[in-house]
Design a protein around this motif. Sequence first.
Motif, PDB file in Angstrom:
ATOM      1  N   SER A  22       0.851  -1.200   0.000  1.00 60.96           N
ATOM      2  CA  SER A  22       0.000   0.000   0.000  1.00 60.96           C
ATOM      3  C   SER A  22       0.884   1.245   0.000  1.00 60.96           C
ATOM      4  O   SER A  22       1.851   1.318   0.757  1.00 60.96           O
ATOM      5  CB  SER A  22      -0.871   0.067   1.254  1.00 60.96           C
ATOM      6  OG  SER A  22      -1.612  -1.083   1.410  1.00 60.96           O
ATOM      7  N   ASN A  24       0.666   4.402   0.999  1.00 62.18           N
ATOM      8  CA  ASN A  24       0.847   5.221   2.195  1.00 62.18           C
ATOM      9  C   ASN A  24       1.799   4.548   3.177  1.00 62.18           C
ATOM     10  O   ASN A  24       2.729   5.159   3.691  1.00 62.18           O
ATOM     11  CB  ASN A  24      -0.528   5.437   2.847  1.00 62.18           C
ATOM     12  CG  ASN A  24      -0.505   6.538   3.883  1.00 62.18           C
ATOM     13  OD1 ASN A  24       0.515   6.811   4.491  1.00 62.18           O
ATOM     14  ND2 ASN A  24      -1.639   7.177   4.082  1.00 62.18           N
ATOM     15  N   SER A  25       1.564   3.260   3.386  1.00 63.97           N
ATOM     16  CA  SER A  25       2.359   2.514   4.354  1.00 63.97           C
ATOM     17  C   SER A  25       3.833   2.461   3.939  1.00 63.97           C
ATOM     18  O   SER A  25       4.722   2.757   4.734  1.00 63.97           O
ATOM     19  CB  SER A  25       1.755   1.112   4.476  1.00 63.97           C
ATOM     20  OG  SER A  25       2.696   0.191   4.912  1.00 63.97           O
ATOM     21  N   SER A  27       5.481   4.394   1.848  1.00 56.53           N
ATOM     22  CA  SER A  27       6.156   5.688   1.758  1.00 56.53           C
ATOM     23  C   SER A  27       6.467   6.220   3.151  1.00 56.53           C
ATOM     24  O   SER A  27       7.516   6.818   3.386  1.00 56.53           O
ATOM     25  CB  SER A  27       5.328   6.700   0.960  1.00 56.53           C
ATOM     26  OG  SER A  27       4.097   6.928   1.574  1.00 56.53           O
ATOM     27  N   ARG A  28       5.585   5.925   4.087  1.00 57.24           N
ATOM     28  CA  ARG A  28       5.834   6.350   5.456  1.00 57.24           C
ATOM     29  C   ARG A  28       7.067   5.647   6.012  1.00 57.24           C
ATOM     30  O   ARG A  28       7.941   6.259   6.606  1.00 57.24           O
ATOM     31  CB  ARG A  28       4.602   6.013   6.288  1.00 57.24           C
ATOM     32  CG  ARG A  28       4.482   6.766   7.573  1.00 57.24           C
ATOM     33  CD  ARG A  28       3.136   6.490   8.216  1.00 57.24           C
ATOM     34  NE  ARG A  28       2.885   5.078   8.385  1.00 57.24           N
ATOM     35  CZ  ARG A  28       1.950   4.385   7.765  1.00 57.24           C
ATOM     36  NH1 ARG A  28       1.156   4.971   6.896  1.00 57.24           N
ATOM     37  NH2 ARG A  28       1.786   3.105   7.991  1.00 57.24           N
ATOM     38  N   ARG A  29       7.148   4.345   5.776  1.00 53.12           N
ATOM     39  CA  ARG A  29       8.268   3.593   6.336  1.00 53.12           C
ATOM     40  C   ARG A  29       9.578   3.930   5.632  1.00 53.12           C
ATOM     41  O   ARG A  29      10.626   4.005   6.265  1.00 53.12           O
ATOM     42  CB  ARG A  29       7.968   2.101   6.307  1.00 53.12           C
ATOM     43  CG  ARG A  29       6.767   1.779   7.194  1.00 53.12           C
ATOM     44  CD  ARG A  29       6.530   0.320   7.414  1.00 53.12           C
ATOM     45  NE  ARG A  29       7.373  -0.276   8.433  1.00 53.12           N
ATOM     46  CZ  ARG A  29       7.155  -0.196   9.734  1.00 53.12           C
ATOM     47  NH1 ARG A  29       6.122   0.485  10.190  1.00 53.12           N
ATOM     48  NH2 ARG A  29       7.966  -0.784  10.588  1.00 53.12           N
TER      49      ARG A  29
ATOM     50  N   LYS B  68      -8.967  -0.943   4.451  1.00 51.85           N
ATOM     51  CA  LYS B  68      -9.324  -0.563   3.087  1.00 51.85           C
ATOM     52  C   LYS B  68     -10.787  -0.165   2.906  1.00 51.85           C
ATOM     53  O   LYS B  68     -11.296  -0.077   1.795  1.00 51.85           O
ATOM     54  CB  LYS B  68      -8.954  -1.657   2.074  1.00 51.85           C
ATOM     55  CG  LYS B  68      -7.449  -1.942   2.070  1.00 51.85           C
ATOM     56  CD  LYS B  68      -7.005  -2.757   0.907  1.00 51.85           C
ATOM     57  CE  LYS B  68      -5.513  -3.000   0.847  1.00 51.85           C
ATOM     58  NZ  LYS B  68      -4.728  -2.857   2.067  1.00 51.85           N
ATOM     59  N   VAL B  87      -5.417   7.314   6.900  1.00 51.28           N
ATOM     60  CA  VAL B  87      -6.218   7.647   5.735  1.00 51.28           C
ATOM     61  C   VAL B  87      -5.308   7.553   4.516  1.00 51.28           C
ATOM     62  O   VAL B  87      -4.207   8.111   4.513  1.00 51.28           O
ATOM     63  CB  VAL B  87      -6.805   9.073   5.845  1.00 51.28           C
ATOM     64  CG1 VAL B  87      -7.611   9.415   4.601  1.00 51.28           C
ATOM     65  CG2 VAL B  87      -7.653   9.201   7.103  1.00 51.28           C
ATOM     66  N   GLU B  88      -5.750   6.829   3.504  1.00 51.00           N
ATOM     67  CA  GLU B  88      -4.962   6.682   2.275  1.00 51.00           C
ATOM     68  C   GLU B  88      -5.345   7.775   1.279  1.00 51.00           C
ATOM     69  O   GLU B  88      -6.379   8.424   1.412  1.00 51.00           O
ATOM     70  CB  GLU B  88      -5.195   5.300   1.661  1.00 51.00           C
ATOM     71  CG  GLU B  88      -4.740   4.141   2.533  1.00 51.00           C
ATOM     72  CD  GLU B  88      -3.215   4.000   2.614  1.00 51.00           C
ATOM     73  OE1 GLU B  88      -2.527   4.338   1.625  1.00 51.00           O
ATOM     74  OE2 GLU B  88      -2.716   3.568   3.658  1.00 51.00           O
ATOM     75  N   TYR B  89      -4.522   7.926   0.229  1.00 45.08           N
ATOM     76  CA  TYR B  89      -4.762   8.995  -0.754  1.00 45.08           C
ATOM     77  C   TYR B  89      -6.088   8.843  -1.491  1.00 45.08           C
ATOM     78  O   TYR B  89      -6.650   9.804  -1.983  1.00 45.08           O
ATOM     79  CB  TYR B  89      -3.607   9.056  -1.751  1.00 45.08           C
ATOM     80  CG  TYR B  89      -2.310   9.482  -1.111  1.00 45.08           C
ATOM     81  CD1 TYR B  89      -2.174  10.760  -0.568  1.00 45.08           C
ATOM     82  CD2 TYR B  89      -1.241   8.609  -1.015  1.00 45.08           C
ATOM     83  CE1 TYR B  89      -1.001  11.156   0.054  1.00 45.08           C
ATOM     84  CE2 TYR B  89      -0.053   8.993  -0.399  1.00 45.08           C
ATOM     85  CZ  TYR B  89       0.063  10.268   0.129  1.00 45.08           C
ATOM     86  OH  TYR B  89       1.211  10.647   0.751  1.00 45.08           O
ATOM     87  N   SER B  94      -6.831   2.634   6.242  1.00 51.92           N
ATOM     88  CA  SER B  94      -5.988   1.448   6.358  1.00 51.92           C
ATOM     89  C   SER B  94      -5.537   1.286   7.802  1.00 51.92           C
ATOM     90  O   SER B  94      -5.476   2.245   8.566  1.00 51.92           O
ATOM     91  CB  SER B  94      -4.795   1.522   5.409  1.00 51.92           C
ATOM     92  OG  SER B  94      -3.935   2.562   5.793  1.00 51.92           O
ATOM     93  N   GLU B  98       1.951  -1.740  13.273  1.00 56.87           N
ATOM     94  CA  GLU B  98       3.339  -1.351  13.504  1.00 56.87           C
ATOM     95  C   GLU B  98       3.500  -0.759  14.918  1.00 56.87           C
ATOM     96  O   GLU B  98       2.524  -0.461  15.597  1.00 56.87           O
ATOM     97  CB  GLU B  98       3.821  -0.378  12.432  1.00 56.87           C
ATOM     98  CG  GLU B  98       3.168   0.972  12.479  1.00 56.87           C
ATOM     99  CD  GLU B  98       3.351   1.721  11.153  1.00 56.87           C
ATOM    100  OE1 GLU B  98       2.869   1.225  10.117  1.00 56.87           O
ATOM    101  OE2 GLU B  98       3.968   2.794  11.162  1.00 56.87           O
ATOM    102  N   LYS B 117      -2.562  14.788   4.637  1.00 57.74           N
ATOM    103  CA  LYS B 117      -1.989  14.602   3.295  1.00 57.74           C
ATOM    104  C   LYS B 117      -3.079  14.349   2.270  1.00 57.74           C
ATOM    105  O   LYS B 117      -2.966  14.755   1.121  1.00 57.74           O
ATOM    106  CB  LYS B 117      -1.021  13.419   3.311  1.00 57.74           C
ATOM    107  CG  LYS B 117       0.312  13.758   3.948  1.00 57.74           C
ATOM    108  CD  LYS B 117       1.264  12.569   3.856  1.00 57.74           C
ATOM    109  CE  LYS B 117       2.406  12.741   4.836  1.00 57.74           C
ATOM    110  NZ  LYS B 117       2.842  11.472   5.420  1.00 57.74           N
TER     111      LYS B 117
END
Lengths: 269, 189
Positions: A22, A24-25, A27-29, B68, B87-89, B94, B98, B117
């Motif tokens: 995904s 977002n995930s 790119s963040r990491r 999702k 929040v995804e683009y 999601s 972590e 973002k």
Amino acid sequence: MDIKDFLKEFNRRCGFDFSDYSTNSISRRLSKICEEMGLSFEQILNMVVADKQLVQTIVEDITVNTTELFRDPSVWTAYAQLLPKHLPKQTMSTIWHIGCSKGLEVYSNLIIINELGLQDRCRVFGTDINPTVLENAQKGVYPYSFNKGYVDNFNTVMHSLNLNTPFEKYFSIDEQADTMTVSPTLRQQARFLPQDLVKDRAPFAYRVDVVFLRNVMIYFNEQLQNRVLSNVLEKMHDGALFIMGKQEDIPQAMKSRLLRQGPFYKKFK
Amino acid sequence: MATSQYKAIVIGGSAGSYAVVSKIVAALPPDFPLPVIICMHRLKHVRAGFVEALNDKSQLNVIEPYDKQPVERGNVYVAPANYHLFVEYDATLSLSIEEPHLFCRPAIDHTLSSAAKTWRDKLIGIILTGANKDGAQGLKDIADRGGYTIVQDPATADVPTMPRAALRLLQPSATLPPQGIIDFLKSIR
């Protein structure tokens, strides 16, 4: 250089394909990695061919390596109640934890299996992309005071199964060293093997009766989810049990092949 | 119908915020034009009944989202216990397990920053009472992208650490007591 280009080149040079994670995930990491190392994408790519340790560190930092003993106790209770009925009586069964990280769900499962007296009828595999976490899983040593919640989870599950089993049956606690160590019996029963879910098939030849794929595919896009699930389904017996994280759902395209049954799914016959 | 210049509302809170969040979700009308995303710190194992209780109070649909799931008006999304919520683009939500951020999972910073973002100046961010500085950076990210930011007036907060941490990082669009926040939200058309 953008993330897509970086991931493509990283895969070409190192053989790890994160392009369907995904956006977002990942790119963040990745930005966290660049920031902590003080390196740009270009600098990282220049170094990875010669520096295998760096590749390992990056793979470790991209993939999420958190795992808990009996995460979501109610799910484990339901699983323990279903398992004896689900497993075939005459043959050995195979249970597979995919993306098992440091192995705590594998050990959760083995505790259930031993409590139910099914240990001679099951082989339990844990696979992960990351050899370092697998080593940790094999050793079975975890920080103690930080993870006292494990004991609570353990007691919750045992209590709801009307069992009085003490935590110390499966873990030895060393307060001085602040560690808890999985018992040798459980460690011998667990089989940990490396597998890159994105490109490798299962590293064993058995067909599988139960699959745990919990909180792994939340990091994948839908396309990769479908691909991974197709491969996993191929390894499963008809009617095999499929268990995901509490807040996960299977992608639309797979809904005809996996049927929801309470907190679990079953492979459609 | 939705003529609002905004697309979504994100709310963060911890200690003491349950009462304020309850009042907010109870006050919003069934035709409220914006989706609401709430990230609250709570005890890991306090799970049963939490979202159900909020849902009973609200005329909107209060849910713990699945990974999702698309963000839609009419819904109030509450970060599930023990998961981070992003929040995804493409305006889907999601989840991630972590590592905790500032000892928190869910972490308010993660939810607010990712929402900033995605929706930039079309976002309203709110920080409520709480005992942790998590959320301050997320609210600043919303302010930096031109979003509308509200901090609960620390004088009205059960535990003022969180609003104070936010006020140290940014000059919010408004500092309001709980009723003022509710009145503001109800004025959105």
